[in-house]
Design an enzyme around this catalytic site. Sequence first.
Site, PDB file in Angstrom:
ATOM      1  N   LYS A  79       0.799 -18.068 -25.249  1.00 17.89           N
ATOM      2  CA  LYS A  79       1.411 -18.741 -23.781  1.00 17.89           C
ATOM      3  C   LYS A  79       0.802 -17.538 -22.980  1.00 17.89           C
ATOM      4  O   LYS A  79       0.416 -16.575 -23.312  1.00 17.89           O
ATOM      5  CB  LYS A  79       3.054 -18.711 -23.185  1.00 17.89           C
ATOM      6  CG  LYS A  79       3.430 -19.627 -22.554  1.00 17.89           C
ATOM      7  CD  LYS A  79       4.896 -19.234 -22.009  1.00 17.89           C
ATOM      8  CE  LYS A  79       5.925 -19.743 -21.416  1.00 17.89           C
ATOM      9  NZ  LYS A  79       7.036 -19.955 -20.751  1.00 17.89           N
ATOM     10  N   SER A 159       8.939 -24.249 -19.795  1.00 15.30           N
ATOM     11  CA  SER A 159       7.888 -23.321 -18.638  1.00 15.30           C
ATOM     12  C   SER A 159       6.685 -23.670 -19.799  1.00 15.30           C
ATOM     13  O   SER A 159       5.888 -23.892 -19.866  1.00 15.30           O
ATOM     14  CB  SER A 159       8.109 -22.446 -18.301  1.00 15.30           C
ATOM     15  OG  SER A 159       8.626 -21.299 -19.730  1.00 15.30           O
ATOM     16  N   SER A 183      13.395 -22.599 -21.699  1.00 12.72           N
ATOM     17  CA  SER A 183      11.508 -22.627 -21.613  1.00 12.72           C
ATOM     18  C   SER A 183      11.093 -22.344 -23.002  1.00 12.72           C
ATOM     19  O   SER A 183       9.513 -22.935 -23.110  1.00 12.72           O
ATOM     20  CB  SER A 183      11.115 -21.290 -21.446  1.00 12.72           C
ATOM     21  OG  SER A 183      11.191 -21.691 -19.617  1.00 12.72           O
TER      22      SER A 183
END
Length: 496
Positions: A79, A159, A183
């Site tokens: 990420k 997210s 998330s």
Amino acid sequence: MSDLNTLTLAQARDALRKGETTSVALTEACLAAIEGAGALNAFVHKTPELALERAKAADERLQGREEAPKMCGLPIGIKDLFCTKGVPSQAASRILEGFKPEYESTVSQQLADAGAVMLGKLNMDEFAMGSSNETSCYGNAVNPWRRGNDDAALTPGGSSGGSAAAVAADLCLAATGTDTGGSIRQPAAFVGITGIKPTYGRCSRWGIVAFASSLDQAGPMTKDVRDAAIMLEAMCGHDPKDSTSAELAVPDFEAMLTGDIRGKVIGIPREYRMDGMPEEIEALWQQGTEMLRAAGAEIRDISLPHTKYALPTYYVIAPAEASSNLARYDGVRYGHRAKLAQGDGITEMYEKTRAEGFGHEVQRRVMVGTYVLSAGFYDAYYNRARKVRSLIKKDFEDVFAAGVDAILTPATPSAAFGLGEMTDADPVQMYLNDVFTVTVNLAGLPGVSVPAGLDKQGLPLGLQLIGRPWEEGDLLNTAYALEQAAGFVAKPSKWW
């Protein structure tokens, strides 16, 4: 072996050990899949040369005399919130444009040390603030799933939307995510994969761009529960550079996956039955309950009385911490700096840089956070939210003290929604996506999302299990039993 990128971590690990494939072959298969999946916008920075270099090193290590770690040679995505040395790390924000860290986050370093192969950086909501991946400066990632006969693009959640989309579309074998209010678990549910948020302090936060420091936690996003156990073990461990990192031994989580949950007590919280909850979510929750009962668990109705205050509490504490954390981005030492007019001074530079660099959602949360921390409202909002947070934590402590081993809830209040569907809605509508997940972060507990079925439009739905602190192994075993019973094997039809 065909379609190497579709393997799970466990399958690929076993194939590598048997000499049936190589890390280079696995990596090349994933890189080819990434090249063909531009429409998903999951990978925002690709590192093919670095990946192949690491894959070659992993192959040599696997042929060596010493036993290689479980993750050795396995290609994964990272990420964009994790700092990766020499590789752009922007947290999907314009304000960090061009930022290439001189250091590596502890978690990504541990994965590299274990021999994992980084394929590149994954899309996400800006500074991890969002539930749909629509706040990213790179544009939104797209869910590989589609509704029945509808071609409308859907959100992969947020997210960690890029991580979710990449794993579900077989662009990588697994990916890192971070979870501040859901998330990891919400996107995992939206794309039909497994995602675990470990206990706060289990994984180091050092080198991860901070959103809300008392809530943030890294975790794996994988194709199944066994893979989550394998990857989590490599991500955990004490880190002296993070004062909140727990000094605890890391167990072999995979060895704890027996699937035997006879005698375990599973709590069903009555407060999670919400008004207006879709019947399909309610039905899936009931099915999950029956699956665990059939596997030998005892089902017990429980109460978590302060649940109704969780969302407002979270949306006071998280923005308050974010406004403090994001004060460091000013355009002076790194990242984006606004062009200044003649006569502009340091104040104008800060104002213009932050106005240009931060997106609307980040600006909204910084303003909310600054407001609740201001002199006149600190007690009315922030201190009150901290008190309610301790009550939410005590609710869980009381339930676990009464003998409950894990708690079963829905993971999300709906299946994935369309991109742009909530653009004009009240921001609170978007925040409601976190309604089942924020309590876990506020209480610092481990939580895992497991795909358990499809809705009538053919979209995946997930169930969430919440465990006792530091008992991720036990939680993953319960998740494994649920996964076996649910038998979820659906994959998105390739349209990209």
